[in-house]
Design a protein around this motif. Structure first.
Motif, short mmCIF file in Angstrom:
data_model
loop_
_atom_site.label_atom_id
_atom_site.label_comp_id
_atom_site.label_asym_id
_atom_site.label_seq_id
_atom_site.Cartn_x
_atom_site.Cartn_y
_atom_site.Cartn_z
N VAL A 80 0.87 -1.16 0.00
CA VAL A 80 0.00 0.00 0.00
C VAL A 80 0.91 1.22 0.00
O VAL A 80 1.81 1.33 0.83
N LEU A 81 0.69 2.11 -0.94
CA LEU A 81 1.51 3.31 -1.04
C LEU A 81 0.70 4.51 -0.58
O LEU A 81 -0.43 4.71 -1.04
N ILE A 82 1.26 5.26 0.33
CA ILE A 82 0.67 6.53 0.72
C ILE A 82 1.68 7.59 0.32
O ILE A 82 2.80 7.64 0.86
N TYR A 83 1.32 8.38 -0.66
CA TYR A 83 2.23 9.39 -1.22
C TYR A 83 1.89 10.74 -0.61
O TYR A 83 0.77 11.23 -0.73
N LEU A 84 2.85 11.34 0.06
CA LEU A 84 2.65 12.64 0.69
C LEU A 84 3.50 13.66 -0.04
O LEU A 84 4.72 13.56 -0.08
N ASN A 85 2.85 14.64 -0.63
CA ASN A 85 3.58 15.72 -1.30
C ASN A 85 3.18 17.04 -0.66
O ASN A 85 2.23 17.11 0.12
N SER A 86 3.92 18.08 -0.95
CA SER A 86 3.62 19.37 -0.33
C SER A 86 4.09 20.51 -1.23
O SER A 86 4.92 20.30 -2.12
#
Length: 88
Positions: A29-35
């Protein structure tokens, strides 16, 4: 990620493994956090996330984890389909 829980459906959806039965692995499971900074357009986050999704899709199937306890990418099955949830 909670794939099995008594929260929604009670004990009927918990995993029940018998003696000697191998345990199950879900994922990855990938949780991609960008900002972005306050000065940047927040809509660029969406475009960035879509680009990352394409990168991850092209990388599938992942060949990890490399532990002997897990089947390698060429030994795993693929499941596809549609999930329909009808919630009154």
């Amino acid at each position: 990620m909670m794939f099995f829980s008594t929260h929604y459906a009670g004990d009927n959806l918990t995993i029940k493994l018998g003696d000697g039965e191998p345990w199950k692995v879900f994922g990855p499971v990938l949780i991609y956090l960008n900002s972005v900074s306050v000065e940047e357009d927040a809509l660029t986050l969406w475009e960035d996330a879509k680009e990352q999704m394409l990168i991850e899709t092209q990388s599938w199937p992942y060949d990890f984890p490399l532990s002997e306890d897990f089947p390698h990418a060429d030994q795993r099955d693929i499941v596809s389909g549609r999930l329909i949830v009808r919630d009154k």
